[in-house]
Every structure is written in structure tokens, then in C-alpha cells.
Design a protein around this motif. Sequence first.
Motif, PDB file in Angstrom:
ATOM      1  N   PRO A 188       8.074 107.350 103.906  1.00 55.94           N
ATOM      2  CA  PRO A 188       8.123 106.950 105.615  1.00 55.94           C
ATOM      3  C   PRO A 188       8.043 105.730 104.917  1.00 55.94           C
ATOM      4  CG  PRO A 188       6.160 108.578 105.822  1.00 55.94           C
ATOM      5  CD  PRO A 188       6.254 108.777 104.462  1.00 55.94           C
ATOM      6  N   HIS A 189       7.359 105.112 104.376  1.00 57.03           N
ATOM      7  CA  HIS A 189       8.104 103.602 104.069  1.00 57.03           C
ATOM      8  C   HIS A 189       9.883 103.489 102.920  1.00 57.03           C
ATOM      9  CE1 HIS A 189       3.825 102.767 103.855  1.00 57.03           C
ATOM     10  NE2 HIS A 189       3.415 103.731 102.851  1.00 57.03           N
ATOM     11  N   ILE A 190       9.964 104.496 102.874  1.00 53.29           N
ATOM     12  CA  ILE A 190      11.258 104.480 102.314  1.00 53.29           C
ATOM     13  C   ILE A 190      12.385 104.555 103.207  1.00 53.29           C
ATOM     14  CG2 ILE A 190      13.290 105.573 100.998  1.00 53.29           C
ATOM     15  CD1 ILE A 190      11.351 106.827  98.927  1.00 53.29           C
ATOM     16  N   ASN A 191      11.714 105.490 104.310  1.00 49.77           N
ATOM     17  CA  ASN A 191      12.469 105.678 106.013  1.00 49.77           C
ATOM     18  C   ASN A 191      12.855 104.371 106.084  1.00 49.77           C
ATOM     19  OD1 ASN A 191      13.216 108.338 105.117  1.00 49.77           O
ATOM     20  ND2 ASN A 191      11.775 109.232 106.528  1.00 49.77           N
ATOM     21  N   ARG A 192      11.837 103.700 106.632  1.00 52.08           N
ATOM     22  CA  ARG A 192      11.405 102.582 107.397  1.00 52.08           C
ATOM     23  C   ARG A 192      12.328 101.388 107.051  1.00 52.08           C
ATOM     24  NH1 ARG A 192       7.423  98.141 108.528  1.00 52.08           N
ATOM     25  NH2 ARG A 192       7.520  97.034 109.893  1.00 52.08           N
ATOM     26  N   ALA A 193      12.655 101.303 105.065  1.00 51.11           N
ATOM     27  CA  ALA A 193      13.263 100.592 104.550  1.00 51.11           C
ATOM     28  C   ALA A 193      15.231 100.223 104.886  1.00 51.11           C
ATOM     29  CB  ALA A 193      12.905 100.075 103.180  1.00 51.11           C
ATOM     30  N   PHE A 194      15.674 101.300 105.365  1.00 52.11           N
ATOM     31  CA  PHE A 194      16.389 102.156 105.300  1.00 52.11           C
ATOM     32  C   PHE A 194      16.722 101.604 106.609  1.00 52.11           C
ATOM     33  CE2 PHE A 194      16.573 104.498 101.411  1.00 52.11           C
ATOM     34  CZ  PHE A 194      18.177 104.037 100.652  1.00 52.11           C
ATOM     35  N   GLU A 195      15.839 101.129 107.549  1.00 51.06           N
ATOM     36  CA  GLU A 195      16.106 100.845 109.077  1.00 51.06           C
ATOM     37  C   GLU A 195      16.651  99.181 108.758  1.00 51.06           C
ATOM     38  OE1 GLU A 195      12.754 102.222 111.290  1.00 51.06           O
ATOM     39  OE2 GLU A 195      13.332 104.398 110.457  1.00 51.06           O
ATOM     40  N   ASN A 208      13.998  97.215 107.646  1.00 48.60           N
ATOM     41  CA  ASN A 208      12.886  96.210 106.876  1.00 48.60           C
ATOM     42  C   ASN A 208      12.223  96.352 106.184  1.00 48.60           C
ATOM     43  OD1 ASN A 208      12.588  96.422 110.085  1.00 48.60           O
ATOM     44  ND2 ASN A 208      12.377  98.669 110.181  1.00 48.60           N
ATOM     45  N   ALA A 209      12.189  94.887 105.673  1.00 50.73           N
ATOM     46  CA  ALA A 209      11.378  95.108 104.529  1.00 50.73           C
ATOM     47  C   ALA A 209       9.504  95.231 104.313  1.00 50.73           C
ATOM     48  CB  ALA A 209      10.789  92.693 103.774  1.00 50.73           C
ATOM     49  N   VAL A 210       9.551  96.386 103.201  1.00 56.49           N
ATOM     50  CA  VAL A 210       8.388  96.735 103.552  1.00 56.49           C
ATOM     51  C   VAL A 210       7.539  96.583 102.229  1.00 56.49           C
ATOM     52  CG1 VAL A 210       7.329  99.080 103.590  1.00 56.49           C
ATOM     53  CG2 VAL A 210       9.363  98.570 104.304  1.00 56.49           C
ATOM     54  N   SER A 211       5.902  97.030 103.273  1.00 59.46           N
ATOM     55  CA  SER A 211       5.358  96.366 101.421  1.00 59.46           C
ATOM     56  C   SER A 211       4.249  97.522 100.959  1.00 59.46           C
ATOM     57  CB  SER A 211       4.438  95.344 101.205  1.00 59.46           C
ATOM     58  OG  SER A 211       5.432  94.376 101.057  1.00 59.46           O
ATOM     59  N   TYR A 212       3.836  97.923 100.558  1.00 60.76           N
ATOM     60  CA  TYR A 212       2.699  99.395 100.067  1.00 60.76           C
ATOM     61  C   TYR A 212       1.871  99.499  99.252  1.00 60.76           C
ATOM     62  CZ  TYR A 212       6.529 101.726  98.501  1.00 60.76           C
ATOM     63  OH  TYR A 212       7.757 102.723  97.528  1.00 60.76           O
ATOM     64  N   GLU A 213       0.840 100.157  99.173  1.00 60.45           N
ATOM     65  CA  GLU A 213       0.283 100.115  97.334  1.00 60.45           C
ATOM     66  C   GLU A 213       0.061 102.097  97.834  1.00 60.45           C
ATOM     67  OE1 GLU A 213      -3.557  98.615  97.508  1.00 60.45           O
ATOM     68  OE2 GLU A 213      -2.371  96.572  97.585  1.00 60.45           O
ATOM     69  N   THR A 215       7.078  97.075  96.920  1.00 58.72           N
ATOM     70  CA  THR A 215       8.299  95.828  98.123  1.00 58.72           C
ATOM     71  C   THR A 215       9.701  96.508  98.342  1.00 58.72           C
ATOM     72  OG1 THR A 215       6.889  94.576  97.522  1.00 58.72           O
ATOM     73  CG2 THR A 215       9.397  93.652  99.056  1.00 58.72           C
ATOM     74  N   LEU A 216       9.989  97.185  99.087  1.00 56.41           N
ATOM     75  CA  LEU A 216      11.327  97.696  99.409  1.00 56.41           C
ATOM     76  C   LEU A 216      11.843  96.334  99.697  1.00 56.41           C
ATOM     77  CD1 LEU A 216      10.209 100.817 100.526  1.00 56.41           C
ATOM     78  CD2 LEU A 216      10.331 100.140  98.296  1.00 56.41           C
ATOM     79  N   ILE A 217      13.186  96.391  99.818  1.00 57.54           N
ATOM     80  CA  ILE A 217      14.049  95.263 100.344  1.00 57.54           C
ATOM     81  C   ILE A 217      15.513  95.516 100.511  1.00 57.54           C
ATOM     82  CG2 ILE A 217      15.065  93.045  99.947  1.00 57.54           C
ATOM     83  CD1 ILE A 217      12.906  92.469  98.135  1.00 57.54           C
ATOM     84  N   PRO A 218      15.798  96.316 101.605  1.00 54.47           N
ATOM     85  CA  PRO A 218      17.007  96.666 101.978  1.00 54.47           C
ATOM     86  C   PRO A 218      18.218  95.466 101.480  1.00 54.47           C
ATOM     87  CG  PRO A 218      15.939  95.486 104.017  1.00 54.47           C
ATOM     88  CD  PRO A 218      14.921  95.570 103.025  1.00 54.47           C
ATOM     89  N   ASP A 219      19.108  96.495 101.408  1.00 51.54           N
ATOM     90  CA  ASP A 219      20.491  95.786 101.113  1.00 51.54           C
ATOM     91  C   ASP A 219      21.823  95.478 101.668  1.00 51.54           C
ATOM     92  OD1 ASP A 219      22.605  95.146  99.713  1.00 51.54           O
ATOM     93  OD2 ASP A 219      23.229  96.501  98.982  1.00 51.54           O
ATOM     94  N   MET A 220      21.544  95.217 103.153  1.00 52.75           N
ATOM     95  CA  MET A 220      22.316  95.057 104.388  1.00 52.75           C
ATOM     96  C   MET A 220      23.976  93.998 103.938  1.00 52.75           C
ATOM     97  SD  MET A 220      19.361  94.722 106.522  1.00 52.75           S
ATOM     98  CE  MET A 220      19.921  95.242 108.040  1.00 52.75           C
ATOM     99  N   THR A 221      24.996  94.708 105.212  1.00 57.41           N
ATOM    100  CA  THR A 221      25.424  93.504 105.069  1.00 57.41           C
ATOM    101  C   THR A 221      25.588  93.321 106.346  1.00 57.41           C
ATOM    102  OG1 THR A 221      26.313  95.574 106.819  1.00 57.41           O
ATOM    103  CG2 THR A 221      27.028  95.519 104.531  1.00 57.41           C
TER     104      THR A 221
END
Length: 650
Positions: A209-216, A218-223, A239-245
Motif C-alpha cells: 500500500p505504501h509503494i502504490n501511494r508513492a507511485f501515485e 505522494n511522498a510516503v514515510s512508514y515503519e 521514506t519513499l520519494i516519487p521521481d516525477m516528470t
Amino acid sequence: MEETKQLKAQIDLLQAALDHINQGFTVFDSDLRLVAWNRGLYDMLDMPESIVRRGAHLEDFIRVNAERGEYGPGDIEAKIERRIERAKLFEPHYFERIRPNGQIIAVSGTPLPQGGFVTIYSDVTEERHRQEKLERTVEERTHALQQSEDWLRLVTDNIPALIAYLSPGPVFRFANRRYADWFGHSIVSIAGRPARDIVGDELFAELEPHINRAFEGNAVSYEYQRERLDGTMAYMRSTLIPDMTIDGRTLGIFVLSLDASDQKAAEAALVQSQRMDAVGKLTGGLAHDFNNLLAIMMGNLLTLGRMEPPVGKEALDSKITPMLEAAKRGSDLIQRLLAFSRGKPVDPQKVPVSDVIGSAARLLEGSLPSSITLTIDAEDRCIGALIDPTQMETTFINMAFNARDAMPDGGSFSIALRATDLDSQQAQDLSVPAGEYAVITVADTGSGMDEDSQLKIFEPFFTTKAFGTGSGLGLSMVYGFIQQSGGAIQVRSKLGEGTALTIYLPLVRLQNAGDIGESENKASLKYGSGELLLLIEDDPDLSKTIADQLQNLGFAILKAENADDARQLALDLPELRAVLSDIIMPGQTNGLKLAREIRQNRPELGIALMTGYADWSALADNSSICEFPVLAKPFNDFQLAETLRKILQP
């Protein structure tokens, strides 16, 4: 008779034109007899004028060349015969011949319709030398690019964090050594594999779920928690940071994970005892600020990876430099936190505040999302302050990332600099002496704070962020740093209208800001000119890295991995000029003791030490006295060169 004169005049005119051509020119008939030529023939090829005459046979020319070694050693008559037989074929030909004097001649022959041929002789020596130089340049730059790529891998592999990049799928495209080790893989085996295969079905179900939200986008932090091989439980903070165009497409996501086990234990102890000692506080602050620095490196790393090779040195440097600066600041941060825990003061320097703001801005440019506009208004380099510049940059980075979190939908973040004169009433309100101050205003258009939050903003562990996304120590450390520097800080904020933090620092009026700081030292820096240095470092990878730095500075290097080899080399080599040794080494002898032994036998040698330990004296001889310069690892080329300049001075 008149026609003959006109024909002769025309021939003379044609010959004069041919003589002005900077190439050699000959025409031989079907009997291989010389019909026409120009002066370039004997000027370029050193042909005797006696044989350059109409009717001369091609063999005469070949014989001259053969007899003076133009065709190399061997049977002269055989060489002449082979060349005459080839010429009789009257075929187009081109070849290049290197003369004994190094001159390179290009020979191009074209057959004539009635037999015979026209030959052009061109001196291509300079052209070939330029081509060779170009090929060497390409080879050198290719090698430099490979070194840069190796350096990037070295940086990411030695950062105390798990770093990876996921493309849609999700599929791993990159992982540093720590990340691969954490999941029991190698760097090679993890690349190109689906995330589910690497982390396992059970953990992937938790992370998906966190990965899917990042691909949308959004920057996501979780433990999450995972059992170690020894059976203990590790708590990881990711922390997941999206690489966006620019047009909003997500190309992939950066993954940054830190082992938060110690922080979780500290938080549990705080809940039970309602207090935490200074070391626990510093650990939390380190995790917060180190995340910011690593985010800078991650942002630039992917940008570099998307560039089409070759990217060019300027483009490559623009991405590598912020990452290296961020890594240096991470090291400085650790040293400052350790120093603070032991009660040591900061390292104040007289610097132009605009330079510090500019350095922080360069770090932030590739790290803030494109939805946030960064504005800098700090042109006056005569406004100075007595501060620790690295800690001041960390202050701006802390504030910038706080502002980013307060503007999830974008906005503006600005830093402005001016000078002011505080009267007694204004100074009393700020609890500082009256006088001139440098004023730095850091503002954002984020969500703002209510009055209660503004009163608590500088308290340790206070945070408005969700649990797990902030330590609450960033601004409390900023407040402590500003007070240590003799200044004050004010906050103005309103819900929905953003926040402005105003920093007041005692003003140091700089008359000539251009000759302050490292620029002055660099101008007088003496680099090496082939002096032989002995490098003593037991870590082979680190030894190679430092040796490369020394060679780039112009020194010749001998390497030793232990004290016995180093002692022997230092005593047996009279041409040795200096010694650079690690302090902490395996065995009974440390670098300080070895340096003193060498100094006793070779007092003319320059000696410097280096260490990665904050409190090395306790490990060496438990003494705070050291008669040699000590370099703190990691160090840059300037710091290394400046130290060597001191010990190599005549």
C-alpha cells in the motif's frame, strides 16, 4: 613561332600556379616518365632537384627514397622492383608513409585515361597528431566518467542507510550494498528483480500500500519491523520519494531506509521515565537531519542516472557536487553532535552570510519538489557574522524541509538577508545587546501554526508532524545554535497564511568579502610537484581513495598497510619528503607513536596524521597533546593540500 611563345607562357603560368600549392604534385606517363611536377614535391619530400626533370623515370625517385631508408631496412633492389611493378598496374591507390624524421605523408594516386597517373603528396603530420591527441582526450574523459561512477557507488555504499530505486512493477533498478545485504542479496542479483521476490510475500503485503501511494505521486514515510538473522527484531523507518516528470508522471520511486531500532528503544524509555539524556536527544536529531541530507543525494543521483551518456563534465559536476557536499555535511553533523554531547563549543568563523545562504540554496535546488518555488534575496556579501557555516547551512535545510512538509500541495519558500540596527527596546525584546545585526528571514506559504504551537515550536520533542515522521529536535537544535552564536530567533505564523522565522545574528561588517574563508587559502595553496610521500592506511579501499587524492594534487605515492613496512620505508628512502599516517592501526603501534619514531630518526621529514575517530587521543596515548597536524576523515582535496603545504614548507 608566336604560338610557341604563347604556349610556353601558358605552361610557365600553369607551373607557377602549381608551385604555390602546399602539396606535392607529379604526373607520370604510361612509361612511368615524369611529365609535370611542382616545387612542393622536392620541398616536402627533400627530393634532389637534379632528378626532378621532365622525362625522369619513376625508378629514380623510388631509388632515392629506398637508399635513405624511407621504406625501412631490407633489400633495396627488391623494394624498388616491387614498387615499380605495382605502379605499372595503374590502379587508384592511397597510403600513408611515416618518414624516418617522423613526418607523415599521405600519397594519393589516380590513373589517367591514356595511361600514367597523377599523384598528390600531402603532409598530414599535424592532422594525425591532433587526431591522436583527440583520441587520448576521449580515452581520458571516458576513464574519468568511470571513476565518477565508481565514486558514486562508493558514496552510496558507505552511507549508513539502505538506499534503492524502484521502477513500475515494482522492480528494483538500483540498490546500495547495505540494502542488498539487508535482504540477503548482492548488488548484482537484486537489480531487475521484482520487489515481491526480494522482500518476500509477507513483508511485501505490508509494504505494497505504501509503494502504490508513492507511485501515485505522494511522498510516503512508514515503519516496519523485521527479524534479524540473530533472532532480534529490527525496526526500520522508510521514506519513499516519487521521481516525477514535469507533466506529473511518476517514473519510479526512491527508497531510503534507516535502522530506527535504537530510536524506538529511546522513545519507549522516554514514555516510561519521562526524560531522556543528551545522547538520546542527539541520536534523534541525527536521524532527522541525516534524512534530509540523504534526500539531497538521492534526488541528484537519479537525475544523473537518466542522463544520456556522455553527459559532459559540467553536467556531471552539477549533480555530483551537491551529493558530495551533502555527504560532507553529514560527516560534519555527526562531529558536531558528538562535540555537543561532550560540551564542546561550535566552530565559529567570520563568513559572508550570503555565501552560506547560497551554498544551502544549491543543496536545496534539486531536493525540494517542483511544486515549491525557492526564492533567494541575499546579494550583500559585506553582511557577515561569526558563526559555524556548516551548522548555519543545516539550519536552513531544517527549515526548508519543515516548510516542504507544511506545503504538500506546493507553495513558495524564501530566504532574505538584510542588515539592521536594533535600538535598546528592540534588543531588550529579543534578549540581545543593542547594535547592528544581520537579519535573515525564512518564510513559507504553508499551513501555518496556531498560537499554542508557536509557543512550543522550539521545545525539544515538540512536533506537529504525524508520529514517525519527525523527531521534534530540528528547531530546538536550531534555537540552541542561534543562541550559542549570540543571536535570537523570532517566529510569526498564522493558520492558513504560512510561517516566517527571523534570525538575528551580531553583524560583522566585511570590507572585502572576497578574501574571506577558503578562497583566501586556495589562492595561496601550494600543490605538489612530484614530491614522494608515504601513505600509511590499513584499509585498502580507503588507501586507494586517499592515494588518488594525493596523486591528483601532484604527489608521487608509496603505500604501506602496517607500521613495520612504513618504518622500514621511512628509514631507507632518502628521497622521501613526507609521511601521512592513520592514527589508529592494527597491532601494538599506533600512528602517533610511529610518527614520533620516524621524527626521531628523520627530523627533516614532514609528518601529518589522519583519523576518523572523534576522540582519537583516548585510543592513541590518552593525551591531548599532538605535535603533528591531524586531518579529520573524511577530508576534501583542499583540506588535504593545505595540511601538506604546512608540513612541506622549506
